[in-house]
Every structure is written in structure tokens, then in C-alpha cells.
Design an enzyme around this catalytic site. Sequence first.
Site, PDB file in Angstrom:
ATOM      1  N   ASP A 196      -8.065   0.568  -5.140  1.00 19.48           N
ATOM      2  CA  ASP A 196      -7.398   0.724  -3.843  1.00 19.48           C
ATOM      3  C   ASP A 196      -6.940   2.170  -3.655  1.00 19.48           C
ATOM      4  O   ASP A 196      -6.389   2.528  -2.612  1.00 19.48           O
ATOM      5  CB  ASP A 196      -6.262  -0.286  -3.643  1.00 19.48           C
ATOM      6  CG  ASP A 196      -5.162  -0.153  -4.684  1.00 19.48           C
ATOM      7  OD1 ASP A 196      -5.307   0.646  -5.622  1.00 19.48           O
ATOM      8  OD2 ASP A 196      -4.141  -0.870  -4.552  1.00 19.48           O
ATOM      9  N   SER A 197      -7.227   3.028  -4.655  1.00 15.20           N
ATOM     10  CA  SER A 197      -7.059   4.475  -4.465  1.00 15.20           C
ATOM     11  C   SER A 197      -7.906   4.954  -3.283  1.00 15.20           C
ATOM     12  O   SER A 197      -7.730   6.080  -2.812  1.00 15.20           O
ATOM     13  CB  SER A 197      -7.455   5.236  -5.738  1.00 15.20           C
ATOM     14  OG  SER A 197      -8.737   4.827  -6.182  1.00 15.20           O
TER      15      SER A 197
ATOM     16  N   ASP B  12      -9.882  -3.975  -7.005  1.00 17.99           N
ATOM     17  CA  ASP B  12      -8.429  -4.127  -6.873  1.00 17.99           C
ATOM     18  C   ASP B  12      -8.061  -5.153  -5.826  1.00 17.99           C
ATOM     19  O   ASP B  12      -8.577  -5.108  -4.688  1.00 17.99           O
ATOM     20  CB  ASP B  12      -7.804  -2.788  -6.434  1.00 17.99           C
ATOM     21  CG  ASP B  12      -7.383  -1.927  -7.598  1.00 17.99           C
ATOM     22  OD1 ASP B  12      -7.101  -2.474  -8.686  1.00 17.99           O
ATOM     23  OD2 ASP B  12      -7.335  -0.695  -7.428  1.00 17.99           O
TER      24      ASP B  12
ATOM     25  N   LYS C 166      -8.409  -6.771 -10.350  1.00 20.03           N
ATOM     26  CA  LYS C 166      -7.287  -6.058 -10.981  1.00 20.03           C
ATOM     27  C   LYS C 166      -6.040  -6.237 -10.117  1.00 20.03           C
ATOM     28  O   LYS C 166      -6.119  -6.188  -8.885  1.00 20.03           O
ATOM     29  CB  LYS C 166      -7.620  -4.567 -11.147  1.00 20.03           C
ATOM     30  CG  LYS C 166      -6.489  -3.766 -11.792  1.00 20.03           C
ATOM     31  CD  LYS C 166      -6.959  -2.437 -12.334  1.00 20.03           C
ATOM     32  CE  LYS C 166      -7.076  -1.324 -11.320  1.00 20.03           C
ATOM     33  NZ  LYS C 166      -5.835  -1.000 -10.581  1.00 20.03           N
TER      34      LYS C 166
ATOM     35  N   GLU D 293      -1.544  -5.386 -10.107  1.00 21.89           N
ATOM     36  CA  GLU D 293      -0.493  -4.526 -10.677  1.00 21.89           C
ATOM     37  C   GLU D 293       0.787  -5.311 -10.899  1.00 21.89           C
ATOM     38  O   GLU D 293       1.307  -5.932  -9.965  1.00 21.89           O
ATOM     39  CB  GLU D 293      -0.193  -3.363  -9.716  1.00 21.89           C
ATOM     40  CG  GLU D 293      -1.383  -2.466  -9.460  1.00 21.89           C
ATOM     41  CD  GLU D 293      -1.059  -1.311  -8.510  1.00 21.89           C
ATOM     42  OE1 GLU D 293       0.115  -1.151  -8.087  1.00 21.89           O
ATOM     43  OE2 GLU D 293      -2.007  -0.560  -8.184  1.00 21.89           O
TER      44      GLU D 293
ATOM     45  N   GLU E 103      -1.207   3.228 -16.756  1.00 23.18           N
ATOM     46  CA  GLU E 103      -1.237   4.481 -15.985  1.00 23.18           C
ATOM     47  C   GLU E 103       0.049   5.273 -16.206  1.00 23.18           C
ATOM     48  O   GLU E 103       1.166   4.736 -16.031  1.00 23.18           O
ATOM     49  CB  GLU E 103      -1.403   4.147 -14.484  1.00 23.18           C
ATOM     50  CG  GLU E 103      -1.402   5.391 -13.603  1.00 23.18           C
ATOM     51  CD  GLU E 103      -1.940   5.164 -12.198  1.00 23.18           C
ATOM     52  OE1 GLU E 103      -2.424   4.054 -11.895  1.00 23.18           O
ATOM     53  OE2 GLU E 103      -1.865   6.121 -11.402  1.00 23.18           O
TER      54      GLU E 103
END
Length: 263
Positions: free
Chosen positions: A45-46, A84, A112, A114, A181
Site C-alpha cells: 500500500d506504499s 497489502d 499482509k 499491520e 520495519e
Amino acid sequence: MKSVTINTLKAMKSQGEKFPVITSYDASFASVVEAAGIEVLLVGDSLGDVIQGQGSTVPVTMEDMIYHTQAACRGNSKSLIVADLPFMAYAIEEQAMENAALLMQAGAHVVKLEGGVWLEDTVAMLAERGVPVCGHLGLTPQSVNKMGGYRVQGKDEDAAEQIYTDARILEDAGADMLVLECVPTPLAKRISEALEIPVIGIGAGPYTDAQVLVIYDMLGISPRQPKFTKNFLAETGSIQQALRSYADQVRSGAFPTTEHSFK
Ligand code: KIV
């Protein structure tokens, strides 16, 4: 390169072989990633930062993730594709199940998400239903507003212990991989040694089982160049060579060095 599965990566970890991971969001870059023999492609999602210019990943939607996952998958049939789940797409379990299904049907092999202990049941539920999960701890960019900025995480003893505990919980819940990260190198080393699943670092020092970079960062064209990245295009001269050099340097342990890591 043969088609990569989660078993390929677990075998690599048990043999002490490091592997490279790189983000890509479209078919053209995804095909260069495959040609470079890079085991894992992350549709991150960057893309909110580097494709959309949003300044964070918070505005990224499921529609965006599905579109870019489908595009990347069309260009790469060999790498393991991780996609993501974006901000708030897994805040409650039912949503997580529906949205994970959409990403898997778009072509992802792994989703993925978070967060730590609060995701324990969600990870277990997805794993039981046949969805491989990659956790993401340390600096979790979807929480940038709560964290008060992009900062190294786990610097004091309590915070480090929480990240370590979260990592164990995610593995026990059924996660197949973990991204760490922007955490201090000793913490990333401790977690990588403690977990059986592959640990993928970004700004986490040289001792993780794998490394991930945002492709535009390592080509030197992102608006901001974080400390943990390196411009591989500058030292090679072509995108293809830059990706090969990144893969070689991760495998040999030449990247990252202390210059790209946090104490
Ligand atoms: O979205 C992304 O690209 C990521 C990596 C930075 C790990 O999550």
C-alpha cells in the site's frame, strides 16, 4: 526461477539462505522482478505514497489494491505475490475475511496486515480458511497518525518486548511470514532467531531472513530517500541490473550495512 511458494521460503530460512523482496504495482515492473529472480513481490500500500502521491498509505482503498494486484500478477507468474490489506480493511474479522478473499481472487498468494496482538484471532481465522498471512510490526505506516510520524519503533525495553511478544503471537496464530520495519538491529535479530517463519526486514538491520525495499526508493526516484534504502540504479545504470544487484547483495549479506540500519 521455479514458482515460489511459502514452503520455498521456509526451506530457505531453515537452510540459512537469505532472499530479496521488492514492491511492484504494475505488470511491467513485475516482469522485471521475475526476470531478476526475486522470490517475493509485494504489492504494497506504499503505492499511496509512490504512485498516488498521497503522502501516506491511509487513503489507499481496496479498489486500488485489487487493481494493482491484478496488474502486477499479469506481469509475473513466478514470484510469490504478497498484497497489502489497506487501512481499515481488516479492522473487524468479517471485513478481513471478505477483503482477503478479494485480494486472493485478484491473484495474491499471501495477504499482509499491520498490527500485533489485536490481530491474533483475525490471523488464526484467515489461516484456518486457507489464506496465508504476512504480519507487519515495528513501524506500521497505516498508524502514522497514531504514532505521530514515521519513527523507529522498539527503542526502549518495554516497546521492544511488546514487539517481540506480538511477533510470537502472530506466528502462533498461524502467520507464515513477518515484516519488521524500522526497529533496532538487535531486536530484529532476536525475533528472526526466535521465529520459525521467515522475517523480512526493512530498516531492521542485516540479520533478518530477508529484506524488502520499495522499488522507487531503490531506483532513487522517490520524493524522499529513507536511511534504510540504497540507490541501486546509481551503481548499475539499468533497472534490470539494479534489481539483480539488489538480489545479489541481499543474498550475500552485503546489503544492508550499519549505514542502512538503526542501533
Ligand atoms: O507497503 C509497503 O510497501 C510495505 C513495505 C514498506 C514493507 O509495507
